[in-house]
Scaffold this motif. Structure first.
Motif, PDB file in Angstrom:
ATOM      1  N   ARG A  60     -14.249   2.848   3.889  1.00 43.86           N
ATOM      2  CA  ARG A  60     -14.237   2.618   2.448  1.00 43.86           C
ATOM      3  C   ARG A  60     -15.201   3.560   1.737  1.00 43.86           C
ATOM      4  O   ARG A  60     -14.886   4.113   0.677  1.00 43.86           O
ATOM      5  CB  ARG A  60     -14.595   1.159   2.149  1.00 43.86           C
ATOM      6  CG  ARG A  60     -14.525   0.775   0.684  1.00 43.86           C
ATOM      7  CD  ARG A  60     -14.868  -0.686   0.482  1.00 43.86           C
ATOM      8  NE  ARG A  60     -14.789  -1.046  -0.920  1.00 43.86           N
ATOM      9  CZ  ARG A  60     -15.732  -0.816  -1.816  1.00 43.86           C
ATOM     10  NH1 ARG A  60     -16.850  -0.210  -1.436  1.00 43.86           N
ATOM     11  NH2 ARG A  60     -15.574  -1.183  -3.077  1.00 43.86           N
ATOM     12  N   GLU A  61     -16.383   3.749   2.305  1.00 42.14           N
ATOM     13  CA  GLU A  61     -17.373   4.611   1.673  1.00 42.14           C
ATOM     14  C   GLU A  61     -16.867   6.046   1.545  1.00 42.14           C
ATOM     15  O   GLU A  61     -17.195   6.742   0.588  1.00 42.14           O
ATOM     16  CB  GLU A  61     -18.679   4.595   2.478  1.00 42.14           C
ATOM     17  CG  GLU A  61     -19.819   5.332   1.795  1.00 42.14           C
ATOM     18  CD  GLU A  61     -21.121   5.255   2.565  1.00 42.14           C
ATOM     19  OE1 GLU A  61     -22.164   5.648   2.013  1.00 42.14           O
ATOM     20  OE2 GLU A  61     -21.093   4.811   3.732  1.00 42.14           O
ATOM     21  N   LYS A  67     -17.324   6.874  -9.391  1.00 42.13           N
ATOM     22  CA  LYS A  67     -17.577   6.334 -10.727  1.00 42.13           C
ATOM     23  C   LYS A  67     -17.384   4.824 -10.770  1.00 42.13           C
ATOM     24  O   LYS A  67     -18.040   4.115 -11.521  1.00 42.13           O
ATOM     25  CB  LYS A  67     -16.652   7.008 -11.744  1.00 42.13           C
ATOM     26  CG  LYS A  67     -16.837   8.512 -11.870  1.00 42.13           C
ATOM     27  CD  LYS A  67     -15.915   9.067 -12.939  1.00 42.13           C
ATOM     28  CE  LYS A  67     -16.002  10.592 -12.992  1.00 42.13           C
ATOM     29  NZ  LYS A  67     -15.477  11.225 -11.756  1.00 42.13           N
ATOM     30  N   THR A  68     -16.444   4.300  -9.972  1.00 43.11           N
ATOM     31  CA  THR A  68     -16.134   2.875 -10.011  1.00 43.11           C
ATOM     32  C   THR A  68     -16.630   2.128  -8.784  1.00 43.11           C
ATOM     33  O   THR A  68     -16.739   0.899  -8.814  1.00 43.11           O
ATOM     34  CB  THR A  68     -14.614   2.665 -10.123  1.00 43.11           C
ATOM     35  OG1 THR A  68     -13.989   3.139  -8.925  1.00 43.11           O
ATOM     36  CG2 THR A  68     -14.051   3.409 -11.322  1.00 43.11           C
ATOM     37  N   GLY A  69     -16.908   2.859  -7.686  1.00 45.64           N
ATOM     38  CA  GLY A  69     -17.294   2.201  -6.445  1.00 45.64           C
ATOM     39  C   GLY A  69     -16.140   1.528  -5.744  1.00 45.64           C
ATOM     40  O   GLY A  69     -16.348   0.750  -4.811  1.00 45.64           O
ATOM     41  N   GLU A  70     -14.903   1.820  -6.148  1.00 44.79           N
ATOM     42  CA  GLU A  70     -13.717   1.205  -5.563  1.00 44.79           C
ATOM     43  C   GLU A  70     -12.713   2.276  -5.155  1.00 44.79           C
ATOM     44  O   GLU A  70     -12.669   3.363  -5.749  1.00 44.79           O
ATOM     45  CB  GLU A  70     -13.042   0.252  -6.561  1.00 44.79           C
ATOM     46  CG  GLU A  70     -13.924  -0.889  -7.021  1.00 44.79           C
ATOM     47  CD  GLU A  70     -14.233  -1.878  -5.909  1.00 44.79           C
ATOM     48  OE1 GLU A  70     -13.446  -1.937  -4.938  1.00 44.79           O
ATOM     49  OE2 GLU A  70     -15.255  -2.591  -5.999  1.00 44.79           O
ATOM     50  N   VAL A  71     -11.903   1.948  -4.136  1.00 44.61           N
ATOM     51  CA  VAL A  71     -10.766   2.792  -3.818  1.00 44.61           C
ATOM     52  C   VAL A  71      -9.779   2.678  -4.966  1.00 44.61           C
ATOM     53  O   VAL A  71      -9.448   1.560  -5.389  1.00 44.61           O
ATOM     54  CB  VAL A  71     -10.098   2.357  -2.498  1.00 44.61           C
ATOM     55  CG1 VAL A  71      -8.865   3.205  -2.210  1.00 44.61           C
ATOM     56  CG2 VAL A  71     -11.086   2.442  -1.349  1.00 44.61           C
ATOM     57  N   PRO A  72      -9.320   3.788  -5.531  1.00 48.55           N
ATOM     58  CA  PRO A  72      -8.405   3.688  -6.678  1.00 48.55           C
ATOM     59  C   PRO A  72      -7.188   2.829  -6.363  1.00 48.55           C
ATOM     60  O   PRO A  72      -6.623   2.898  -5.277  1.00 48.55           O
ATOM     61  CB  PRO A  72      -7.997   5.151  -6.923  1.00 48.55           C
ATOM     62  CG  PRO A  72      -9.131   5.945  -6.383  1.00 48.55           C
ATOM     63  CD  PRO A  72      -9.631   5.185  -5.193  1.00 48.55           C
ATOM     64  N   ASN A 735     -13.893  11.625  -1.073  1.00 47.69           N
ATOM     65  CA  ASN A 735     -13.637  10.593  -2.084  1.00 47.69           C
ATOM     66  C   ASN A 735     -12.420  10.947  -2.929  1.00 47.69           C
ATOM     67  O   ASN A 735     -12.072  12.114  -3.117  1.00 47.69           O
ATOM     68  CB  ASN A 735     -14.835  10.442  -3.031  1.00 47.69           C
ATOM     69  CG  ASN A 735     -16.132  10.270  -2.308  1.00 47.69           C
ATOM     70  OD1 ASN A 735     -16.726  11.249  -1.883  1.00 47.69           O
ATOM     71  ND2 ASN A 735     -16.579   9.035  -2.183  1.00 47.69           N
ATOM     72  N   TYR A 736     -11.812   9.922  -3.479  1.00 48.33           N
ATOM     73  CA  TYR A 736     -10.788  10.111  -4.498  1.00 48.33           C
ATOM     74  C   TYR A 736     -11.449  10.315  -5.854  1.00 48.33           C
ATOM     75  O   TYR A 736     -12.572   9.884  -6.100  1.00 48.33           O
ATOM     76  CB  TYR A 736      -9.865   8.901  -4.554  1.00 48.33           C
ATOM     77  CG  TYR A 736      -8.942   8.779  -3.359  1.00 48.33           C
ATOM     78  CD1 TYR A 736      -7.852   9.632  -3.206  1.00 48.33           C
ATOM     79  CD2 TYR A 736      -9.167   7.808  -2.391  1.00 48.33           C
ATOM     80  CE1 TYR A 736      -7.001   9.519  -2.112  1.00 48.33           C
ATOM     81  CE2 TYR A 736      -8.319   7.683  -1.300  1.00 48.33           C
ATOM     82  CZ  TYR A 736      -7.243   8.548  -1.161  1.00 48.33           C
ATOM     83  OH  TYR A 736      -6.409   8.437  -0.080  1.00 48.33           O
ATOM     84  N   ASN A 737     -10.741  11.008  -6.719  1.00 49.86           N
ATOM     85  CA  ASN A 737     -11.122  11.200  -8.118  1.00 49.86           C
ATOM     86  C   ASN A 737     -12.369  12.045  -8.325  1.00 49.86           C
ATOM     87  O   ASN A 737     -13.049  11.921  -9.349  1.00 49.86           O
ATOM     88  CB  ASN A 737     -11.281   9.845  -8.839  1.00 49.86           C
ATOM     89  CG  ASN A 737      -9.946   9.195  -9.126  1.00 49.86           C
ATOM     90  OD1 ASN A 737      -8.897   9.831  -9.034  1.00 49.86           O
ATOM     91  ND2 ASN A 737      -9.977   7.919  -9.470  1.00 49.86           N
TER      92      ASN A 737
END
Length: 952
Positions: A60-61, A67-72, A735-737
């Protein structure tokens, strides 16, 4: 099974020399007569208790939007749509160049020929399994990240029937068993528990139900189940738990257990209605199902008499909130349902269902009751009686390990077709009760893990942990196929006292690799990789239809791997950076091992080792290792001096490089240079990048070279260093985004963006993939080939220039396809390259006209370069240069000619070699100050040097 010929000749020459000198008797590592030794591996499990950082947290990390701390949300669907658009744009550009009379686009792409090397005989996590009702030798199975596979000979061979660009996350499969309709099959997609980050949007998320009308040879998505917009999580079909059909209806009835409830179609999947649970069909495109409370676990089952049973958890996606709809249900037509049991206020997660073929009125429900253990209910439909048998499930007593579903990750129940009292339950392990669990006395442990003679936990012979499915053969109900994290296994007698299994992973290539490393020995045609739940696998580079080519060397969750130039030593690791130096015989069995990771490494709980933790062997010196130690880099100057046989961390030759300490985050990537040598780059989980010059010496210098354009919370997953120019590097963020790839040609003084068309937006935002690995391959023409392993496949380009957007082209679209590529490894000596995929096994290719490493130290004979410091008080370095790889014996003598200590009887590799003496004798007791003689015996003769020990 012969590993190498060149290595055997090398060791044979060493052995002849040593015997002739009557110095030592050496048994060669690769001899058919050598016996294997046992190394106890940890259990490989998704939520293994005691992991400082679990697999889910680690993965997950790597992926979260900083920016959100979440997987999109819905990212898998988005990135696959992005891939299709990318292919379209590339083809359009190719056509434009062609019409303009230019071949510039073709010059930008590499497009090698890639070969799948399996492993042919080791499968990956499998949930979907079914037999063709017309012929039990026709089997369809699906890996959760490996697609649908079909066998027509009982699992003796397999062919993949999903195309590379289709959803590979297969979780359930079923056949329309009505007469004349048997060629119709369906499979569901999307694994909600067990994937890389279980939040919706994770890489193994699905996008609908697929249908075949030709017996499973080809598949098309049911458009009614496919998300029509990438804007959010709007469809329950993105997670399909199970699927079945109605053999008693003239209509084409499908029932599916999906996110939130049970859905039904009466027209072959064109339209759907929700018949149980939460109705999330036909949501507006603005709806985000993450924001709506929903039933998390569902299941659907059809008994032999055509009666349907379904279960709904009362546990929801909203923490602490339970659904009042949770319970067990029954239906005669799949449309109208009656409740058998409610879960009330007690949290219940996943419940699996099985019924008796000989008495379909007998049905079993196996539940994971969250923090209250497990329950097993037996339901008699003829009397409506529901009996609780949960107290008799395996609880850790009577030498039977307790049932463990790993938070509903693995859970299965099955009933023998001829005896409703023979019941099989599975979690991590597989168990059998011969009295329907009406007592605990008649239960046996028949799969998953086992206990050896010493009481140690080992893998059950020819089986695998983490159970997901059981299928009984109609011709002989005692024959049973077990599906688990290791693929598929057949037993000829599921009633035997000692159940024996036969692997059906004969070309069923669904193995999930975290890492992959080509042997540095050119004569060895093999790749070693660390896998999810299948340990570290040595895979020979042969076509997958030429017989078994994979050997599981050590178990656990496999981590990074490495080999020395002559293949003498093989380094493999378990989860959380337990690293071993291995020697193997001709059958790839262990003949010796030593645990080599350092005492104290990763010891800060807030900055611990990663679950799959990186380390590298110095390409210039095969005995030197650099290790990401959480908050520090650790360096070992001579791994061969570590004594064999220990399974505990060691302090031998390890140095903690104090100046590399990072204040926050974890060291997540590292790479070392070859020209010039001894420049180490390392990156962190929060976007910091460092350069260490003279990394091999005590005079190393650390410089932070983090670019202001990097995301401050980005995860650096990979660093590539040009083997011909240490100033030329690529840095990949997974990371994504955020922007994914950066390039520097001045050693990190400046960077420019290099992801080009791999990004959905120039800033990195959008729907572009997660980039897991990058590689730089210099060519003799002066040009380069660049490779990027991503969550949607492998990409390459031959041009990255500042100010010009690189054009990345997908490699092997019909082979590797959109499978996640976690790692790329390239062998400079001959251009061999390998990629490790998560669900599709390993692939290799050959790159022509590569620049070879000509920067090795070249000497005509073995020579002692340095004895430093001299005098010394605590530790002295003895640096030698060797013209080739050879066996050396290094001993310390006093001035009276008495042997004080044998420092090593091991290998000196071609080039530089560092050996150390700490001023102790063979009993590890300190010796007195004075003059000592260092004597080095080797194939070419003997060298001696004097050293003074001067204690403070």
């Amino acid at each position: 099974m012969t590993i190498i010929r060149k290595q055997s000749l090398l060791i044979g020459a060493i052995l002849c020399y040593v015997l002739a000198c009557t110095v030592i008797s050496l048994k060669p590592n690769h001899s058919p007569e050598t016996e294997s030794v046992e190394l106890i591996a940890p259990e490989a499990s998704f939520f293994q208790e005691g992991n400082v950082q679990s697999r889910a947290d680690y993965e997950r990390e790597m992926l979260v939007d900083p920016k959100t701390g979440e997987v999109p949300k819905d990212i898998r669907s988005k990135e696959l749509k992005f891939l299709n658009q990318l292919k379209f744009e590339n083809e359009k550009l190719r056509l434009q160049k062609s019409l303009a009379g230019s071949d510039n686009f073709n010059a930008l792409s590499v497009l090698n020929q890639w070969t799948s090397i399996g492993p042919q005989n080791i499968g990956g996590r499998t949930r979907a399994l079914a037999l063709d009702v017309r012929n039990e030798n026709t089997i369809l199975a699906g890996g959760v990240s490996g697609g649908v596979w079909r066998s027509t000979n009982g699992g003796q061979s397999w062919s993949k029937t999903t195309s590379p660009n289709q959803i590979q996350s297969v979780t359930a499969i079923t056949q329309d068993v009505r007469s004349g309709q048997e060629d119709v099959w369906y499979y569901g997609t999307g694994e909600l528990v067990g994937n890389s980050g279980r939040a919706p949007g994770a890489p193994f998320r699905g996008d609908g139900i697929f249908k075949s009308v030709d017996g499973g040879l080809s598949w098309q998505v049911l458009t009614s189940t496919q998300s029509l917009t990438p804007a959010g999580f709007v469809s329950p079909f993105q997670y399909v738990w199970d699927i079945t059909t109605d053999p008693n209806s003239p209509e084409d009835v499908i029932l599916a257990a999906v996110w939130g409830g049970i859905v039904r179609s009466a027209d072959g999947g064109n339209t759907w209605t929700t018949v149980l649970g939460d109705n999330f069909l036909n949501q507006p495109s603005s709806t985000d199902l993450n924001e709506l409370q929903a039933i998390f676990y569902t299941d659907i089952h059809r008994a032999g008499n055509g009666v349907f049973y379904a279960t709904l958890s009362n546990v929801t996606n909203s923490s602490g909130n339970l659904s009042s709809k949770g319970g067990v249900y029954r239906s005669n037509d799949g449309a109208s349902w009656s409740v058998i049991a409610n879960w009330n206020s007690s949290p219940v997660q996943r419940t699996e269902i099985a019924s008796s073929a000989s008495d379909p009125n007998i049905v079993y429900f196996l539940s994971d009751r969250a923090n209250r253990g497990y329950s097993l209910y037996r339901y008699n439909a003829s009397t409506d009686a529901l009996t609780d048998l949960g107290d008799n499930l395996p609880d850790g007593g009577d030498d039977i390990e307790e049932l463990e579903s790993q938070e509903s990750y693995n859970l299965v129940v099955g009933v023998h077709p001829e005896n409703p009292n023979v019941v099989y339950v599975g979690g991590t392990n597989l168990y059998r009760s011969t009295d329907g669990f009406t007592s605990s006395e008649n239960t046996q442990w028949i799969g998953g893990y086992a206990l050896d003679e010493d009481g140690d936990v080992v893998v059950y012979e020819n089986h695998h942990p983490d159970q997901h499915n059981l299928v009984f053969l109609p011709s002989d109900p005692n024959k049973m196929i077990s599906a688990n994290d290791g693929g598929l296994f057949l037993t000829e007698n599921n009633l035997a006292d000692e159940v024996e299994y036969i692997s059906l992973n004969n070309g069923y290539v669904t193995t999930q690799f975290y890492t992959g490393a080509i042997s540095r020995n050119q004569a060895e045609d093999l790749v070693i990789g660390g896998t999810q739940d299948n340990g570290s696998i040595l895979t020979f580079n042969t076509a997958t239809d030429n017989g078994p080519n994979g050997v599981t060397v050590i178990g656990g969750d496999g981590g990074f791997s490495a080999t020395t130039d002559f293949g003498i030593y093989y380094y493999m690791s378990f989860q959380n950076s337990r690293i071993f130096r291995l020697a193997l015989n001709e059958r790839a069995q262990l003949t010796s091992f030593a645990r080599v990771d350092p005492i104290g490494g990763g010891s800060d709980p807030s900055q611990s080792y990663l679950f799959i933790n990186p380390y590298i062997l110095d390409p210039n010196y095969a005995n030197r290792m650099y290790l990401a130690g959480g908050d520090h880099i650790w360096r070992n100057q001579n791994l061969s001096q570590i004594p064999s046989g220990s399974q505990q961390p060691t302090s031998v030759n390890w140095d903690k490089l104090e100046e590399t300490e990072i204040a926050d985050g974890t060291i997540s990537a590292l790479q070392v240079s070859t020209n010039p040598r001894n420049i180490l780059y390392f990156g962190t989980s929060n976007g910091q990048l460092y350069k260490v010059e003279n990394a091999h010496s005590e005079l190393y210098e650390v410089t932070e070279i983090t670019s202001s354009s990097f995301s401050s919370e980005g995860y650096i997953r990979s660093i590539a260093v040009d083997p011909t120019d240490a100033n030329h590097i690529l840095v990949a963020f997974s990371n994504y985004n955020i922007h994914s790839i950066y390039r520097s040609v001045d050693g990190g003084e400046s960077f420019h963006m290099a992801a080009g068309n791999l990004e959905g937006d120039p800033t990195g935002a959008g729907t572009g993939p997660s980039v897991r690995w990058v590689s730089i391959v210099p060519k003799t023409s002066g040009r380069y080939e660049y490779y990027a392993g991503t969550s949607i496949g492998l990409f390459s380009t031959t041009s990255i220039e500042e100010g010009v957007e690189p054009v990345w082209v997908q490699e092997s679209p019909e082979g590797i396809g959109n499978t996640i590529v976690n790692m790329i490894d390239y062998r400079q000596v001959d251009g061999k390259i390998a990629v490790a995929t998560h669900g599709g096994g390993l692939y290799t290719s050959q790159i022509a006209s590569v620049v070879q490493n000509d920067n090795l130290v070249e000497v005509d004979k073995l020579e002692v370069q340095t004895v430093y410091p001299n005098p010394f008080s605590e530790k002295v370095l003895i640096k030698i240069n060797s013209p080739d790889t050879r066996f050396v014996i290094m001993r310390i003598y006093d001035t009276n000619g008495n042997e004080v200590k044998r420092i090593t009887s091991s290998l000196a590799f071609q080039g530089e070699n560092d050996f150390f003496w700490n001023g102790t004798n063979n009993q590890e007791q300190p010796v007195s100050s004075g003059l000592y003689i260092i004597r080095i015996t080797h194939e070419g003769g003997e060298e001696s040097k004097r050293v003074i020990l001067q204690r403070n």
